[in-house]
Write a protein that holds these residues in place. Structure first.
Motif, PDB file in Angstrom:
ATOM      1  N   ARG A  21     -18.746  -5.704  55.378  1.00  0.00           N
ATOM      2  CA  ARG A  21     -17.944  -6.503  55.731  1.00  0.00           C
ATOM      3  C   ARG A  21     -16.317  -6.214  55.266  1.00  0.00           C
ATOM      4  NH1 ARG A  21     -19.373 -12.274  52.682  1.00  0.00           N
ATOM      5  NH2 ARG A  21     -19.261 -10.767  50.844  1.00  0.00           N
ATOM      6  N   PHE A  22     -16.275  -5.242  54.815  1.00  0.00           N
ATOM      7  CA  PHE A  22     -14.848  -4.696  54.418  1.00  0.00           C
ATOM      8  C   PHE A  22     -14.421  -3.819  55.751  1.00  0.00           C
ATOM      9  CE2 PHE A  22     -11.848  -1.479  52.719  1.00  0.00           C
ATOM     10  CZ  PHE A  22     -10.759  -2.295  52.238  1.00  0.00           C
ATOM     11  N   MET A  23     -13.357  -4.040  56.381  1.00  0.00           N
ATOM     12  CA  MET A  23     -12.922  -3.469  57.480  1.00  0.00           C
ATOM     13  C   MET A  23     -12.338  -2.206  57.289  1.00  0.00           C
ATOM     14  SD  MET A  23     -12.690  -3.299  60.867  1.00  0.00           S
ATOM     15  CE  MET A  23     -12.882  -5.006  61.463  1.00  0.00           C
ATOM     16  N   LYS A  24     -11.237  -2.195  56.548  1.00  0.00           N
ATOM     17  CA  LYS A  24     -10.468  -0.977  56.043  1.00  0.00           C
ATOM     18  C   LYS A  24      -9.294  -1.457  55.209  1.00  0.00           C
ATOM     19  CE  LYS A  24      -7.939  -0.601  60.569  1.00  0.00           C
ATOM     20  NZ  LYS A  24      -7.771   0.054  61.714  1.00  0.00           N
ATOM     21  N   PRO A  25      -8.573  -0.365  54.446  1.00  0.00           N
ATOM     22  CA  PRO A  25      -7.344  -0.970  53.670  1.00  0.00           C
ATOM     23  C   PRO A  25      -6.268  -1.502  54.443  1.00  0.00           C
ATOM     24  CG  PRO A  25      -8.047   1.282  53.063  1.00  0.00           C
ATOM     25  CD  PRO A  25      -9.161   0.962  54.119  1.00  0.00           C
ATOM     26  N   ILE A  26      -5.704  -2.513  53.525  1.00  0.00           N
ATOM     27  CA  ILE A  26      -4.679  -3.245  54.564  1.00  0.00           C
ATOM     28  C   ILE A  26      -3.567  -2.195  54.796  1.00  0.00           C
ATOM     29  CG2 ILE A  26      -3.353  -3.929  52.491  1.00  0.00           C
ATOM     30  CD1 ILE A  26      -3.690  -5.936  55.593  1.00  0.00           C
ATOM     31  N   SER A  27      -3.300  -1.379  54.225  1.00  0.00           N
ATOM     32  CA  SER A  27      -2.192  -0.166  54.503  1.00  0.00           C
ATOM     33  C   SER A  27      -2.607   0.403  55.967  1.00  0.00           C
ATOM     34  CB  SER A  27      -2.140   0.763  53.252  1.00  0.00           C
ATOM     35  OG  SER A  27      -3.102   1.650  53.202  1.00  0.00           O
ATOM     36  N   CYS A  28      -3.757   0.533  56.073  1.00  0.00           N
ATOM     37  CA  CYS A  28      -4.233   1.201  57.340  1.00  0.00           C
ATOM     38  C   CYS A  28      -4.093   0.133  58.507  1.00  0.00           C
ATOM     39  CB  CYS A  28      -5.709   1.719  57.244  1.00  0.00           C
ATOM     40  SG  CYS A  28      -5.854   3.151  55.995  1.00  0.00           S
ATOM     41  N   ALA A  29      -4.522  -0.961  58.039  1.00  0.00           N
ATOM     42  CA  ALA A  29      -4.641  -1.977  59.178  1.00  0.00           C
ATOM     43  C   ALA A  29      -3.070  -2.410  59.449  1.00  0.00           C
ATOM     44  CB  ALA A  29      -5.379  -3.522  58.694  1.00  0.00           C
ATOM     45  N   LEU A  30      -2.235  -2.186  58.724  1.00  0.00           N
ATOM     46  CA  LEU A  30      -0.792  -2.567  59.133  1.00  0.00           C
ATOM     47  C   LEU A  30       0.006  -1.556  59.660  1.00  0.00           C
ATOM     48  CD1 LEU A  30       0.306  -4.610  55.871  1.00  0.00           C
ATOM     49  CD2 LEU A  30       0.357  -5.745  58.002  1.00  0.00           C
ATOM     50  N   TYR A  31      -0.269  -0.338  59.739  1.00  0.00           N
ATOM     51  CA  TYR A  31       0.373   0.615  60.225  1.00  0.00           C
ATOM     52  C   TYR A  31       0.633   0.581  61.726  1.00  0.00           C
ATOM     53  CZ  TYR A  31       2.232   5.388  60.695  1.00  0.00           C
ATOM     54  OH  TYR A  31       3.103   6.231  61.043  1.00  0.00           O
ATOM     55  N   PRO A  32       1.859   0.816  62.228  1.00  0.00           N
ATOM     56  CA  PRO A  32       2.943   1.717  61.686  1.00  0.00           C
ATOM     57  C   PRO A  32       4.024   0.717  60.681  1.00  0.00           C
ATOM     58  CG  PRO A  32       3.631   0.946  63.872  1.00  0.00           C
ATOM     59  CD  PRO A  32       2.156   0.379  63.701  1.00  0.00           C
ATOM     60  N   ILE A  33       3.503  -0.442  60.317  1.00  0.00           N
ATOM     61  CA  ILE A  33       4.220  -1.005  59.104  1.00  0.00           C
ATOM     62  C   ILE A  33       3.937  -0.531  58.074  1.00  0.00           C
ATOM     63  CG2 ILE A  33       4.797  -3.228  57.797  1.00  0.00           C
ATOM     64  CD1 ILE A  33       4.307  -4.772  60.575  1.00  0.00           C
ATOM     65  N   ARG A  34       4.929  -0.199  57.064  1.00  0.00           N
ATOM     66  CA  ARG A  34       4.590   0.266  55.610  1.00  0.00           C
ATOM     67  C   ARG A  34       5.145  -0.528  54.609  1.00  0.00           C
ATOM     68  NH1 ARG A  34       5.343   6.941  55.855  1.00  0.00           N
ATOM     69  NH2 ARG A  34       3.219   7.437  56.547  1.00  0.00           N
ATOM     70  N   GLU A  35       4.448  -0.909  53.663  1.00  0.00           N
ATOM     71  CA  GLU A  35       4.847  -1.750  52.753  1.00  0.00           C
ATOM     72  C   GLU A  35       5.330  -0.986  51.369  1.00  0.00           C
ATOM     73  OE1 GLU A  35       2.686  -5.159  49.534  1.00  0.00           O
ATOM     74  OE2 GLU A  35       1.883  -4.756  51.488  1.00  0.00           O
ATOM     75  N   LYS A  36       6.486  -1.720  50.834  1.00  0.00           N
ATOM     76  CA  LYS A  36       7.161  -1.037  49.856  1.00  0.00           C
ATOM     77  C   LYS A  36       7.279  -2.168  48.829  1.00  0.00           C
ATOM     78  CE  LYS A  36      11.135   1.746  47.999  1.00  0.00           C
ATOM     79  NZ  LYS A  36       9.998   2.554  47.427  1.00  0.00           N
ATOM     80  N   ARG A  37       6.745  -1.937  47.402  1.00  0.00           N
ATOM     81  CA  ARG A  37       6.925  -2.858  46.527  1.00  0.00           C
ATOM     82  C   ARG A  37       7.997  -2.535  45.547  1.00  0.00           C
ATOM     83  NH1 ARG A  37       0.667  -4.726  45.162  1.00  0.00           N
ATOM     84  NH2 ARG A  37      -0.080  -4.874  47.574  1.00  0.00           N
ATOM     85  N   PHE A  38       8.920  -3.572  45.215  1.00  0.00           N
ATOM     86  CA  PHE A  38       9.912  -3.416  44.436  1.00  0.00           C
ATOM     87  C   PHE A  38       9.712  -4.076  43.085  1.00  0.00           C
ATOM     88  CE2 PHE A  38      11.459  -3.226  48.878  1.00  0.00           C
ATOM     89  CZ  PHE A  38      12.126  -2.176  48.850  1.00  0.00           C
TER      90      PHE A  38
END
Length: 207
Positions: A129-146
């Motif tokens: 049921r797990f598709m893939k990490p959200i970082s992969c699914a969102l690419y080419p958007i990259r998330e940065k946490r401050f």
């Protein structure tokens, strides 16, 4: 160099390129190169590591013998030089979950020889049921946490995605529309609806 305007949408900082750039993945053009290009694995959260471990048996037959060996020795993830938790990689390049679309596990609707995620392939086959990490699914958007929980989203422009830019412009699909499902998965439907409203205002202003 021109500075890219930044907006705040629902407490998330957004590069305006996410709203204005046209983008649509073209696997015929790139062959899924984002799974194998780069010098580190895909960013993952601790919760995702748990999800991946639960799905590992389903993805295992699609992984290369070398990738299986890497996972057996160091696990599915490691901490990179920037202190970020990322998926393990093979030979300093391929993500361990890189899967090449070839017999006997070929996914018929995708180009033969195209690489994609073994986790996604297993999920598509109904084996997990797990598709893939959200970082992969969102690419080419990259998330940065401050600090303070602040999150920023940037568009990462990469030469391997030139085919996606051409296809997106031809079909007139904005990046935020192409990534509707992963954006909702990450931030929720209400946030995405607010994002669409902001995008509509920008489009009407620029038309």
């Amino acid at each position: 160099m021109n500075q890219i305007p930044i907006l705040e949408v629902g407490g998330v900082l957004i590069s305006t390129q996410i709203l204005t750039e046209r983008f649509c993945c073209d696997l015929d053009a790139c062959g899924g190169a984002c799974c194998v290009e780069g010098d580190a694995g895909a960013p993952v959260t601790l919760d995702e590591v748990g999800e991946i471990e639960t799905s590992l048996d389903a993805a295992w037959p699609l992984m290369s013998a070398t990738a299986q060996s890497v996972v057996e020795k160091q696990g599915i993830a490691y901490t990179d030089v920037e202190g970020e938790l990322v998926t393990s990689i093979v030979n300093g390049k391929d993500c361990v979950f890189t899967y090449y679309n070839e017999a006997p596990h070929e996914i018929t609707e995708l180009p033969k020889g195209c690489c994609l995620c073994a986790l996604e392939a297993a999920c598509r086959a109904g084996k997990s049921r797990f598709m893939k990490p959200i970082s992969c699914a969102l690419y080419p958007i990259r998330e940065k946490r401050f600090g303070g929980g602040l999150v920023g989203l940037n568009y990462h422009r990469w030469a391997i995605c030139e085919g996606a830019l051409k296809k997106g412009r031809k079909l007139d699909i904005p990046l935020y529309r192409f990534l509707r499902e992963p954006l909702i998965r990450r931030f929720g439907k209400n946030w995405y609806a607010e994002l669409c409203e902001v995008a509509a205002l920008i489009e009407s202003r620029d038309s």
